[in-house]
Design a protein around this motif. Sequence first.
Motif, PDB file in Angstrom:
ATOM      1  N   TYR A 352     -96.457  -9.398 -11.422  1.00 37.26           N
ATOM      2  CA  TYR A 352     -97.537 -10.288 -11.552  1.00 37.26           C
ATOM      3  C   TYR A 352     -96.992 -10.454 -10.092  1.00 37.26           C
ATOM      4  CZ  TYR A 352     -97.609 -12.495 -16.117  1.00 37.26           C
ATOM      5  OH  TYR A 352     -97.986 -13.052 -16.897  1.00 37.26           O
ATOM      6  N   MET A 353     -96.477 -10.372  -8.458  1.00 36.68           N
ATOM      7  CA  MET A 353     -96.500 -10.543  -7.775  1.00 36.68           C
ATOM      8  C   MET A 353     -97.379  -9.717  -6.843  1.00 36.68           C
ATOM      9  SD  MET A 353     -94.442 -13.319  -7.004  1.00 36.68           S
ATOM     10  CE  MET A 353     -94.875 -13.869  -8.424  1.00 36.68           C
ATOM     11  N   ALA A 354     -97.834  -8.232  -7.746  1.00 32.86           N
ATOM     12  CA  ALA A 354     -98.849  -7.343  -6.865  1.00 32.86           C
ATOM     13  C   ALA A 354    -100.367  -7.343  -6.838  1.00 32.86           C
ATOM     14  CB  ALA A 354     -98.358  -6.491  -7.871  1.00 32.86           C
ATOM     15  N   PHE A 355    -100.077  -8.593  -8.119  1.00 31.83           N
ATOM     16  CA  PHE A 355    -101.350  -9.345  -8.741  1.00 31.83           C
ATOM     17  C   PHE A 355    -101.300 -10.957  -7.708  1.00 31.83           C
ATOM     18  CE2 PHE A 355    -104.809 -11.737 -10.161  1.00 31.83           C
ATOM     19  CZ  PHE A 355    -106.065 -10.648 -10.839  1.00 31.83           C
ATOM     20  N   ASN A 356    -100.686 -11.193  -7.695  1.00 32.89           N
ATOM     21  CA  ASN A 356    -100.651 -12.572  -6.716  1.00 32.89           C
ATOM     22  C   ASN A 356    -100.527 -12.418  -4.940  1.00 32.89           C
ATOM     23  OD1 ASN A 356     -99.925 -15.796  -5.929  1.00 32.89           O
ATOM     24  ND2 ASN A 356     -98.190 -14.606  -5.047  1.00 32.89           N
ATOM     25  N   GLY A 357    -100.121 -10.696  -4.762  1.00 32.84           N
ATOM     26  CA  GLY A 357    -100.167 -10.629  -3.362  1.00 32.84           C
ATOM     27  C   GLY A 357    -102.382 -10.433  -2.888  1.00 32.84           C
ATOM     28  N   LEU A 358    -102.758 -10.247  -3.694  1.00 36.63           N
ATOM     29  CA  LEU A 358    -104.615 -10.068  -3.735  1.00 36.63           C
ATOM     30  C   LEU A 358    -104.852 -10.872  -2.692  1.00 36.63           C
ATOM     31  CD1 LEU A 358    -105.999  -8.600  -6.780  1.00 36.63           C
ATOM     32  CD2 LEU A 358    -105.574  -7.606  -4.680  1.00 36.63           C
ATOM     33  N   LYS A 359    -103.888 -12.597  -3.097  1.00 40.55           N
ATOM     34  CA  LYS A 359    -104.671 -13.580  -2.417  1.00 40.55           C
ATOM     35  C   LYS A 359    -104.817 -12.859  -1.647  1.00 40.55           C
ATOM     36  CE  LYS A 359    -101.541 -17.000  -3.365  1.00 40.55           C
ATOM     37  NZ  LYS A 359    -100.718 -18.216  -3.335  1.00 40.55           N
ATOM     38  N   PHE A 360    -104.135 -12.580  -0.022  1.00 42.80           N
ATOM     39  CA  PHE A 360    -104.077 -12.772   1.263  1.00 42.80           C
ATOM     40  C   PHE A 360    -105.669 -11.823   1.396  1.00 42.80           C
ATOM     41  CE2 PHE A 360    -104.893 -10.410   4.887  1.00 42.80           C
ATOM     42  CZ  PHE A 360    -103.686 -11.026   6.340  1.00 42.80           C
ATOM     43  N   ASN A 361    -105.476 -10.888   0.396  1.00 42.73           N
ATOM     44  CA  ASN A 361    -107.301 -10.089   0.848  1.00 42.73           C
ATOM     45  C   ASN A 361    -108.545 -11.027   0.010  1.00 42.73           C
ATOM     46  OD1 ASN A 361    -104.449  -8.237  -0.224  1.00 42.73           O
ATOM     47  ND2 ASN A 361    -105.703  -7.190   1.852  1.00 42.73           N
ATOM     48  N   LEU A 362    -108.708 -11.770  -0.149  1.00 44.50           N
ATOM     49  CA  LEU A 362    -109.554 -12.305  -1.517  1.00 44.50           C
ATOM     50  C   LEU A 362    -109.608 -13.241  -0.805  1.00 44.50           C
ATOM     51  CD1 LEU A 362    -108.766 -12.548  -4.494  1.00 44.50           C
ATOM     52  CD2 LEU A 362    -110.222 -10.702  -3.951  1.00 44.50           C
ATOM     53  N   SER A 363    -109.154 -13.076  -0.065  1.00 47.56           N
ATOM     54  CA  SER A 363    -108.536 -15.257   1.198  1.00 47.56           C
ATOM     55  C   SER A 363    -109.894 -14.750   2.105  1.00 47.56           C
ATOM     56  CB  SER A 363    -108.218 -15.683   1.665  1.00 47.56           C
ATOM     57  OG  SER A 363    -107.271 -16.332   0.853  1.00 47.56           O
ATOM     58  N   MET A 364    -109.199 -13.589   2.853  1.00 47.72           N
ATOM     59  CA  MET A 364    -110.113 -12.984   3.822  1.00 47.72           C
ATOM     60  C   MET A 364    -111.886 -12.040   3.739  1.00 47.72           C
ATOM     61  SD  MET A 364    -108.135 -12.783   6.460  1.00 47.72           S
ATOM     62  CE  MET A 364    -109.155 -11.518   7.438  1.00 47.72           C
ATOM     63  N   LEU A 365    -111.650 -11.828   2.325  1.00 46.48           N
ATOM     64  CA  LEU A 365    -113.323 -11.792   1.972  1.00 46.48           C
ATOM     65  C   LEU A 365    -113.983 -12.953   2.139  1.00 46.48           C
ATOM     66  CD1 LEU A 365    -115.125  -9.808   1.064  1.00 46.48           C
ATOM     67  CD2 LEU A 365    -114.006 -10.162  -1.556  1.00 46.48           C
ATOM     68  N   ILE A 366    -113.384 -14.495   1.591  1.00 46.19           N
ATOM     69  CA  ILE A 366    -114.439 -15.358   1.244  1.00 46.19           C
ATOM     70  C   ILE A 366    -114.034 -15.624   2.965  1.00 46.19           C
ATOM     71  CG2 ILE A 366    -113.647 -18.009   1.023  1.00 46.19           C
ATOM     72  CD1 ILE A 366    -112.429 -17.370  -1.714  1.00 46.19           C
ATOM     73  N   ALA A 367    -113.231 -16.139   3.980  1.00 41.23           N
ATOM     74  CA  ALA A 367    -113.282 -15.891   5.449  1.00 41.23           C
ATOM     75  C   ALA A 367    -114.742 -14.760   5.930  1.00 41.23           C
ATOM     76  CB  ALA A 367    -111.760 -16.478   5.822  1.00 41.23           C
ATOM     77  N   SER A 368    -114.847 -14.176   5.590  1.00 45.64           N
ATOM     78  CA  SER A 368    -115.590 -13.215   6.143  1.00 45.64           C
ATOM     79  C   SER A 368    -116.546 -13.244   5.484  1.00 45.64           C
ATOM     80  CB  SER A 368    -115.499 -11.498   6.338  1.00 45.64           C
ATOM     81  OG  SER A 368    -114.080 -11.553   6.246  1.00 45.64           O
ATOM     82  N   VAL A 369    -117.448 -13.567   4.409  1.00 44.16           N
ATOM     83  CA  VAL A 369    -118.610 -14.640   3.945  1.00 44.16           C
ATOM     84  C   VAL A 369    -118.733 -15.501   4.182  1.00 44.16           C
ATOM     85  CG1 VAL A 369    -119.700 -15.100   2.387  1.00 44.16           C
ATOM     86  CG2 VAL A 369    -118.003 -13.381   1.746  1.00 44.16           C
ATOM     87  N   THR A 370    -118.157 -16.873   5.081  1.00 42.70           N
ATOM     88  CA  THR A 370    -118.662 -17.274   5.861  1.00 42.70           C
ATOM     89  C   THR A 370    -119.467 -17.637   7.184  1.00 42.70           C
ATOM     90  OG1 THR A 370    -116.452 -18.234   6.639  1.00 42.70           O
ATOM     91  CG2 THR A 370    -117.205 -19.328   4.248  1.00 42.70           C
ATOM     92  N   VAL A 371    -118.532 -16.489   7.411  1.00 44.20           N
ATOM     93  CA  VAL A 371    -118.628 -16.003   9.599  1.00 44.20           C
ATOM     94  C   VAL A 371    -120.678 -15.525   9.063  1.00 44.20           C
ATOM     95  CG1 VAL A 371    -118.857 -14.137  11.108  1.00 44.20           C
ATOM     96  CG2 VAL A 371    -116.779 -15.091  10.120  1.00 44.20           C
TER      97      VAL A 371
END
Length: 417
Positions: A352-371
């Motif tokens: 579960y913690m491994a999957f939860n660790g994806l939050k950082f990468n997916l959040s960065m992806l959203i931030a990149s799209v907004t750029v």
Amino acid sequence: MRFRDFHKNIKIRIIESFISRFIGSMIFPFMSIYLAVHFGAKIAGILLLINVFVGIGITFVGGYFGDQFGRKNMMLVAEILRLVAFTTMMVCNSPWFESASITFAMMTVNSISWGLAGPANQAMLIDVSTPPQRKLMYSITYWANNLSIAIGGIIGAFLFKDYLFQLFMGLSVSAMVVVILVAFFIEESHVPTASNLKPHQHVLQLFATYKSVLSDKLFVMFTIAGVLILSLEFQLTNYIGIRLSEEMETQQFLLWEIDGVKTMGFLRSENTIMVVLLMLFITRIPHKLQDKSVLVLSCLMFTVGYGALAYSNNLMILFVMMAVLTVGEVFRVPVEQSYMASIPPDDARSSYMAFNGLKFNLSMLIASVTVTLGAILPSVVMAWMILGIGLVGTLIYHLITPALDKRRELAEMKQAV
């Protein structure tokens, strides 16, 4: 509840994490510059992406192995790998020998180490803590991480260019200390049942494990909400930073005249200083609000603050809104992580913690799209979009908190038995 009441594993992890992040923050935020100097900016970007994707893939393996073979075993293997990587990087950036290629290869080994150890580290903290302890535990951890990163980053900015060998030497020594702590002082918190699975059977079971994780709808919704809220935090150094640098005129602030770029620096400093100071007192501030109300209200403050930063060019508004969102941040993080700790079953916490660790990468992806969108859409539209992202995340938290409270009550009852 005090620091001395924690299990010794928690005390060791907090102290060790502070030392490691303190020294690591002097080096790794600047490694993109190192790679650009040696390989060129385009190649450096590709190398960094490779590093990120390797880390993501290994995190899933680390999560599965942490449940199958024990937390301490995975942590020890990862820390030994990290020690080898840092020592090699030190040698490859010494006065007698230099190799940027081997240095990058060791950066990848370090990413592998983080992937292997990260889920086991987080799962172990849950294993050895009780629900009443977790908000304080996560508050102290968050405070220590912010303080170490802030101080380490400032020192690294002055030392990285001329004292890289010495910095890697310090990093290697800290890695050796961590290996000793994990090997001789950390206690195993999860002893899995004996397994005689063959390698190909482990592969099949790995996929089955993460299929089971994805079938936990409450966890998936919690993760989605976390991604949306966390993505706001990355807006400051992405879309908001770019917008301020392009739109904001030079203004007088106390004794300085500052432009948009300097404003972003001041805002980041304000956030870091407030987090470090507020986290010292946040668990002692009395309030009658339940955790579910604290989570929703803090996310709302966080969202409104970043929505304002995405639109306003007024210095006073920017600094006030940064203060508002930072207060929301320091209330949100301990409660959010405490809820997260109650979701996974005992035998699948690392996964579960491994999957939860994806939050950082997916959040960065959203931030990149907004750029990218920010280059097309006006700032008022982007501000509403960023506000909308945060409000959707807040709404999801509001809808699932009753189920989270039930999940936590069940976890507490099970632990009491």
